[in-house]
Write an enzyme that holds these catalytic residues in place. Structure first.
Site: not given
Ligand code: NAD
Length: 268
Positions: A45, A122
């Site tokens: 993603d 997102n």
């Molecule tokens: P990354 O690629 O490691 O993504 C983090 C995780 O979020 C991965 O497992 C990915 O599959 C999942 N993810 C991303 N978009 C998703 C969606 N729409 N639905 C379900 N899962 C999804 O890290 P990155 O590239 O920095 O991704 C940024 C995203 O990480 C941000 O948009 C945010 O949504 C997410 N994030 C999540 C948390 C948390 O869950 N506590 C904290 C910070 C960021």
């Protein structure tokens, strides 16, 4: 037809990129980074989020396709073994385009006339760089609450399964024109009070966050994080623009939610 491929740059993703490029060029398609019709994202993603931001100025012309070389993703929902089928469908143009809503984020500054405007696939989060975040939340220009806590998150429907879900937000079907505001560890006691529940706002509503004291904030737009100084307000609305995905087979949203969070055995 013109195409471009973005790889997460690990070995498997790069190999698949080379294979897909060869196949597509054999079918007479043109490799074109500048103005592609279809963008394949190979990785996870996160790779698709990068692809989205690379083409965020050309969203009306580009259709995205996500292939996952790790676990099943929400945007990266094609398996590597399906690559030949995928390439054939692209070459024959046998796909439909579906559109998902986006979030528009406008950051207004104290000394600048023009706001900085971003699109998020997102979510956008706001935190304070060092102290507790204190912001007034306005809904459609009416003061709603004074938030004190770690931060606030405004997500899109397709982003509702990402950070928003970890914050206790609801999962929203991406056919709904909406945005969702969730709290990060709000301070709630006899003195300070916030609503405490996630808010789902329809497409014609606006939300503005205005500083109470310190005007500097860490703002994320998906994976991008920036410190914004001298902020006057941060304004959110459902964007006029949409993101377009090329769909080659049915993989309903709720099925993806099930396969990602309940039982992934059948998907990987
Ligand atoms: P990354 O690629 O490691 O993504 C983090 C995780 O979020 C991965 O497992 C990915 O599959 C999942 N993810 C991303 N978009 C998703 C969606 N729409 N639905 C379900 N899962 C999804 O890290 P990155 O590239 O920095 O991704 C940024 C995203 O990480 C941000 O948009 C945010 O949504 C997410 N994030 C999540 C948390 C948390 O869950 N506590 C904290 C910070 C960021």
């Amino acid at each position: 037809m013109k195409f471009y491929i973005i790889s997460r740059s690990d070995k498997l993703s790069n190999e698949l990129m080379a294979t897909a490029r060869n196949y597509l060029e054999d079918f007479g398609m043109e490799w074109n980074e500048e103005s592609p019709d279809v963008v394949l994202s190979i990785g996870g993603d996160g790779t698709l989020l990068h692809a989205f931001h690379k083409y965020s100025e050309k969203l009306a012309d580009v259709a995205f396709v996500g292939i996952h070389t790790g676990h099943l993703g929400f945007y990266a929902d094609w398996k590597p073994i399906e690559i030949e089928k995928l390439v054939l469908s692209i070459a024959k143009k046998e796909y439909e385009v579906i559109e998902y809503p986006l979030l528009e984020v406008s950051i207004h500054y104290q000394n600048l006339e023009e706001p900085a405007v971003y699109l998020a696939l997102n979510e956008s989060t706001v935190k304070s760089p060092d102290v507790t975040l204190v912001m007034d939340v306005f809904l459609n220009e009416h003061h709603f609450e004074r938030f004190r806590g770690d931060g606030l998150c405004m997500s899109t429907p397709s982003g509702s399964t990402a950070y928003n879900k970890a914050l206790g937000g609801a999962i929203i079907h991406p056919s709904l024109q909406a945005m969702q505001l969730t709290e990060m560890a709000s301070i709630n006691n006899r003195v300070f009070r916030t609503v405490g529940s996630p808010l789902v706002l329809p497409g014609h509503h606006r939300c503005a966050l205005r500083p109470v004291k310190a005007p500097d904030f860490m703002v994320t737009i998906d994976h991008l994080q920036l410190l914004h100084k001298d902020v006057k307000s941060i304004e959110y609305r459902v964007a006029y623009e949409k993101v377009r995905f090329a769909r080659f087979r049915a993989f309903p949203f709720w099925q993806r939610v099930h396969d990602s969070f309940i039982d992934s055995e059948l998907s990987d």
